[in-house]
Design a protein around this motif. Structure first.
Motif, PDB file in Angstrom:
ATOM      1  N   ILE A 498       0.845  -1.198   0.000  1.00 41.56           N
ATOM      2  CA  ILE A 498       0.000   0.000   0.000  1.00 41.56           C
ATOM      3  C   ILE A 498       0.879   1.247   0.000  1.00 41.56           C
ATOM      4  N   PRO A 499       0.390   2.382  -0.467  1.00 38.63           N
ATOM      5  CA  PRO A 499       1.155   3.639  -0.328  1.00 38.63           C
ATOM      6  C   PRO A 499       1.443   3.931   1.143  1.00 38.63           C
ATOM      7  N   LEU A 549      -3.762   8.586  -6.675  1.00 42.35           N
ATOM      8  CA  LEU A 549      -3.015   9.012  -5.488  1.00 42.35           C
ATOM      9  C   LEU A 549      -3.105  10.518  -5.329  1.00 42.35           C
ATOM     10  N   SER A 550      -3.245  10.957  -4.084  1.00 38.26           N
ATOM     11  CA  SER A 550      -3.250  12.394  -3.805  1.00 38.26           C
ATOM     12  C   SER A 550      -1.824  12.917  -3.844  1.00 38.26           C
ATOM     13  N   GLN A 551      -1.681  14.235  -3.926  1.00 35.59           N
ATOM     14  CA  GLN A 551      -0.357  14.851  -3.958  1.00 35.59           C
ATOM     15  C   GLN A 551       0.432  14.512  -2.696  1.00 35.59           C
ATOM     16  N   ASP A 552      -0.245  14.448  -1.566  1.00 36.79           N
ATOM     17  CA  ASP A 552       0.410  14.144  -0.290  1.00 36.79           C
ATOM     18  C   ASP A 552       0.998  12.733  -0.279  1.00 36.79           C
ATOM     19  N   GLU A 553       0.400  11.821  -1.038  1.00 39.81           N
ATOM     20  CA  GLU A 553       0.866  10.434  -1.027  1.00 39.81           C
ATOM     21  C   GLU A 553       2.159  10.237  -1.806  1.00 39.81           C
ATOM     22  N   ALA A 561       9.361  17.376   0.587  1.00 40.17           N
ATOM     23  CA  ALA A 561       9.423  17.355  -0.877  1.00 40.17           C
ATOM     24  C   ALA A 561       8.903  16.027  -1.417  1.00 40.17           C
ATOM     25  N   PRO A 562       8.485  16.010  -2.693  1.00 45.26           N
ATOM     26  CA  PRO A 562       8.035  14.757  -3.320  1.00 45.26           C
ATOM     27  C   PRO A 562       9.115  13.680  -3.266  1.00 45.26           C
TER      28      PRO A 562
END
Length: 697
Positions: A498-499, A549-553, A561-562
Motif C-alpha cells: 500500500i502507499p 493518489l493524492s499529492q500528499d501520497e 518534498a516529493p
C-alpha cells in the motif's frame, strides 16, 4: 592528514588503530582502492552513510552490557566526533552518525581506554554476540548466559578464521526457554538448559532474516556448555571455506545449509576437529552471576504526583529479579534514539543508586538492573524528568524500526517516519495496548530486515509503488509472525502493498478487527492463522489502489518534498572486489600475520593465516584465467584441475591435500612452522608463474 600516536596499554589495539590511520591516509592520497579500503574500515565498524562524506560508526557492546564509565565515554565520543545522538540497534550495539572518516582512529582510541571496541562491528565478520537483556536476573533462567556470551565474543574477536568470510555471522544466547534472544533467526542460537545438573545449551543452526527468511534447524537438544566454543569454531571454519563469496544475496550461511543440508554440513564440521585450536576459554561465571555490591546510600525522598501513572509504570516497566529485593527497570526508547545529556544522567543514576550496569535490548530499549525496591519511586521521578518513564516497555507501543532513509544507503522508504506516526496513533487512539496485550510491530526501510519486520506480528517493509509515470513511497504489510520460545517461531506473510501514507489506515483496521474478532487471550499470531491470509488481503485490498493518489501520497513520512527513489550501494557486509595484484599482496600480509602469531605462540591462528594465504594465492591465478571463484572449496578444486593436474604449477601432492594439511595435523609449533614455510614457497611459485605469464603476454 596528520598522523598521530596512541597512548593505550594494549599493544594489539594500538597497532590496529595506527594501521587504520595509515590506511585512511593511503586511501585519501589515492594509494589504495576504495574496494580494498572498504573491507578494512567495515571490519573496524566504520560504515558509509547515505549522506556523502560522513560515516556511521558502530560500537560493539557484547550482549548490550555497559557500565556508567563506558556510557560516559560513549557520550564523550558522540559529542566530540558526532552530534550527541546515540542509536540503539536490534543487535544491542550503539551507532553514532555523521562522523568524519579521518577522525575514526582517534574515536576508536578514546573508546578503547574504557574497554569498548568498534572492531568487527560491521563487515564479513562475527557480529555482536547478543543475549537476553535479563540474563543474570531472569527468575526463570537455569543459569546466567552472560559469561558464555562474553567468552564467545572474546574468542572470535580478531580470530583469523572469521575476518574475511563471504558474509556476516550472527550468534545469540537466550537465558531461558522463553528465547528472548531470538535464536531461530541466527546463524547459531543457544538456549540455556540444565541436564543431570550440568550446564548446557539447546543449539539451533542456519537461521536468518533478509529477503528470504529461514527458520534455524535444531542441531542439538543439549550440548555441554564447555563444548560450545569448539562447536562454533568448527561451524565458522566450514562456513568460511564453503560459503558463497561472489553472489552477495546468496552468501549467508542459511543458503549453504539449504544447499547441502544440515547433515552434510555437520559432517564437514566434524572433519575440522583435528585442526581446531583446542582452546577452552575460561567462562567467568562468578563475575556476572552474583548481584554487584550496591552503594550504601540513603534513598532520596520524593513525592509521586500521579499514583495511577506510577502503578501503570511499575506494572509494565519494572521486572522482579531473581536476586531477592532487587528489580530491573525497562526504559522504552522511541526508535532507539536518545541523546548524551540524558545518557549521562542515566550513567550517574546507575553508578550511585543501582548496580552500575545497564543493558541495551533487542527491541532498542534500555534495561537498568539491580535497583532496590525502596528506590523505585525515586527512579521513577528521575526517569520522568529525562522523558524515560513512559509506560509500555516491551508492549505494543514499543515499536522497532531501522534508521531507513534517514542515514542508510539501502533505505527505500522512511521507517522512522511511519514508526513515529504509529506510536502516536497507539497512544492517542489505543491507550489500552500500552499496558495490555502485546503485538510486536517492526519496521524496515528495505528488504534486508534490519528492523526485523518479517518476524513481527505486524510488520512493514519500505518499498515503492507506481502511479502512472510517477513513483510513491510504499509499505509492504506483513502479518502473522511470532516468537514461540525454545527456538521456535513463525515468519510473517507478505499480505499486500500500500502507499506509505495509508499505513495508519491499515493499522487501524488491523487493530479494530483484532479487538472485534479475536478470542479471549488469543494472540495476534493465532488470530491471523485462524482467519487466514486471504481474509486480511480482503480487509486491506482497497488501500492498495494507486489509480488516484493524492499529492500528499507522493511525499514520504517526515519529508516535505516529493519522493525520489535513491538507493546507494549497501555496506551491510560488502563484498570486496578482488584484483590479482591485491590478492597476492594480501597473501604476503597473511604470511606476515602467520609469523606474528607464531611469535605469540598462537599456533592455530598462525596455521589459519597460512591457509588463507595459500587460498588467496590460488585465487589470484584463477582470476587471471577469468575463472569464477565463489567459495574457498571451489578455489581449491579448480586450482587442482587447471594448474596442478596440467603441470603448470608443480606440487608433490594434489593441491587439495596441500591446502588441507591442517585438517590432518593438530595445531602445534612444528606443524605451524612447516605450514608457514609451505605457504611462503607456494606464494613465490605463484608469483613467479604470474610474472612469466605477464612478460610473455
Amino acid at each position: 592528514m596528520q598522523s598521530f600516536r596512541t597512548e593505550l596499554e594494549n599493544p594489539i589495539v594500538e597497532e590496529e588503530i595506527l594501521e587504520l590511520e595509515k590506511r585512511i591516509r593511503a586511501f585519501k592520497e589515492g594509494k589504495e582502492s576504495d574496494d580494498k579500503f572498504k573491507s578494512l574500515r567495515l571490519a573496524r565498524g566504520v560504515y558509509g552513510q547515505r549522506q556523502a562524506g560522513v560515516q556511521m560508526v558502530r560500537i560493539k557492546l557484547p550482549f548490550g552490557r555497559v557500565t556508567s564509565e563506558q556510557l560516559h565515554k560513549i557520550c564523550n565520543v558522540s559529542d566530540e566526533y558526532s552530534r550527541g545522538r546515540l542509536h540503539i540497534t536490534t543487535r544491542q550495539d550503539i551507532q553514532i552518525h555523521h562522523v568524519s572518516l579521518e577522525r575514526t582512529p582517534q574515536l576508536w582510541e578514546e573508546l578503547a581506554k574504557d574497554d569498548v571496541t568498534i572492531r568487527e562491528a560491521c563487515g564479513n565478520t562475527v557480529r555482536n554476540v547478543t543475549a537476553s537483556p535479563t540474563a543474570g536476573i531472569d527468575v526463570n533462567e537455569p543459569f546466567d548466559v552472560s559469561a558464555y556470551a562474553r567468552a564467545t565474543f572474546q574468542f572470535f574477536l580478531r580470530n583469523p578464521i572469521c575476518q574475511e568470510m563471504g558474509r556476516k555471522f550472527k550468534i545469540s544466547f537466550s537465558s531461558s526457554e522463553e528465547d528472548t534472544a531470538l535464536s531461530y533467526i541466527h546463524d547459531l542460537g543457544f538456549i540455556a538448559k540444565l541436564k543431570d545438573g550440568k550446564r548446557g545449551f539447546k543449539v539451533v543452526l542456519g537461521g536468518g532474516l533478509g529477503s528470504q527468511p529461514r527458520h534455524a534447524d535444531e542441531l542439538y537438544d543439549f550440548i555441554e556448555a564447555k563444548k560450545i566454543i569448539e562447536l562454533i569454531e568448527g561451524v565458522i571454519r566450514v562456513f568460511d571455506r564453503y560459503g558463497e563469496r561472489s553472489k552477495r544475496m546468496k552468501a549467508r550461511m542459511k543458503f549453504l545449509i539449504k544447499e547441502i543440508g544440515k547433515d552434510a554440513f555437520m559432517k564437514l564440521v566434524e572433519e575440522q576437529k583435528t585442526a581446531l585450536s583446542g582452546v577452552v576459554p575460561k567462562f567467568e561465571t562468578e563475575k556476572y552471576e552474583a548481584a554487584p555490591p550496591l552503594q550504601d546510600v540513603t534513598v532520596p525522598a520524593v513525592k509521586i504526583d500521579d499514583d495511577e501513572a506510577f502503578k501503570t509504570w511499575k506494572s509494565t516497566n519494572v521486572i522482579p529479579q531473581k536476586q531477592q529485593g532487587l528489580f530491573a527497570i525497562g526504559i522504552r526508547v522511541s526508535l532507539g534514539d536518545f541523546y548524551t545529556p540524558e545518557a549521562r544522567k542515566l550513567a550517574d543514576l546507575i553508578k550511585k543508586y543501582a548496580g552500575n550496569e545497564m543493558r541495551f535490548t533487542l527491541r532498542q530499549d534500555i534495561l537498568l538492573r539491580h535497583v532496590r525496591e525502596e528506590f523505585l519511586p525515586f527512579f521513577y521521578t528521575e526517569l520522568k524528568k529525562l522523558g524515560f518513564a513512559e509506560a509500555g516497555y516491551n508492549k505494543t507501543v514499543d515499536i522497532t524500526a531501522c534508521p531507513g532513509t534517514d542515514t542508510c544507503n539501502l533505505g527505500i522508504a522512511s521507517s522512522t517516519g511511519i514508526a513515529a506516526v504509529l506510536e502516536d496513533l497507539l497512544k492517542e487512539e489505543y491507550p489500552h495496548f500500552v499496558n495490555g496485550r502485546d503485538i510486536t510491530i517492526k519496521i524496515s526501510g528495505c528488504m534486508n530486515a534490519c528492523g526485523q519486520h518479517n518476524m513481527a506480528e505486524i510488520g512493514f517493509q519500505g518499498m515503492t509503488v507506481k502511479s502512472g509515470k510517477s513513483v510513491a513511497p510504499a509499505l509492504q504489510v506483513l502479518l502473522g509472525g511470532g516468537q514461540f520460545g525454545d527456538g521456535k517461531g513463525r515468519f510473517a506473510d507478505k499480505v499486500i502493498k500500500i502507499p506509505s501514507k495509508r499505513g495508519p489506515h491499515a493499522f487501524r483496521r488491523l487493530l479494530n478487527d483484532f479487538e472485534k474478532e479475536s478470542g479471549e487471550g488469543e494472540r495476534f499470531t493465532e488470530y491471523y492463522e485462524r482467519q487466514g491470509k486471504t481474509y486480511f488481503y480482503d480487509l486491506l485490498k482497497d488501500l492498495s489502489d494507486t489509480s488516484k493518489l493524492s499529492q500528499d501520497e507522493f511525499i514520504d513520512w517526515g519529508h516535505d518534498a516529493p519522493y525520489i527513489k535513491a538507493i546507494g550501494v549497501g555496506e551491510c557486509a560488502g563484498v570486496v572486489i578482488d584484483l590479482i595484484a591485491t590478492l597476492l599482496f594480501e597473501s604476503e600480509e597473511k604470511i606476515d600475520n602467520a609469523k606474528t602469531a607464531l611469535q605469540r605462540k598462537s599456533w592455530a591462528d598462525s596455521i589459519y593465516h597460512s591457509y588463507t594465504s595459500i587460498v588467496n594465492s590460488a585465487k589470484a591465478l584463477l582470476l587471471a584465467e577469468d575463472v569464477k571463484t565463489n567459495t574457498q572449496a571451489g578455489i581449491i578444486s579448480q586450482f587442482d584441475e587447471l594448474f596442478v593436474q596440467t603441470g603448470k604449477i608443480e606440487l608433490s601432492t594434489s593441491f587439495k591435500e596441500f591446502a588441507y594439511q591442517m585438517n590432518e595435523n593438530e595445531p602445534g609449533e612444528t606443524f605451524a612452522n612447516k605450514y608457514l614455510e609451505d605457504a611462503h614457497l607456494f606464494l613465490k611459485r605463484v608469483d613467479a608463474y604470474r610474472t612469466k605469464e605477464v612478460q610473455d603476454a
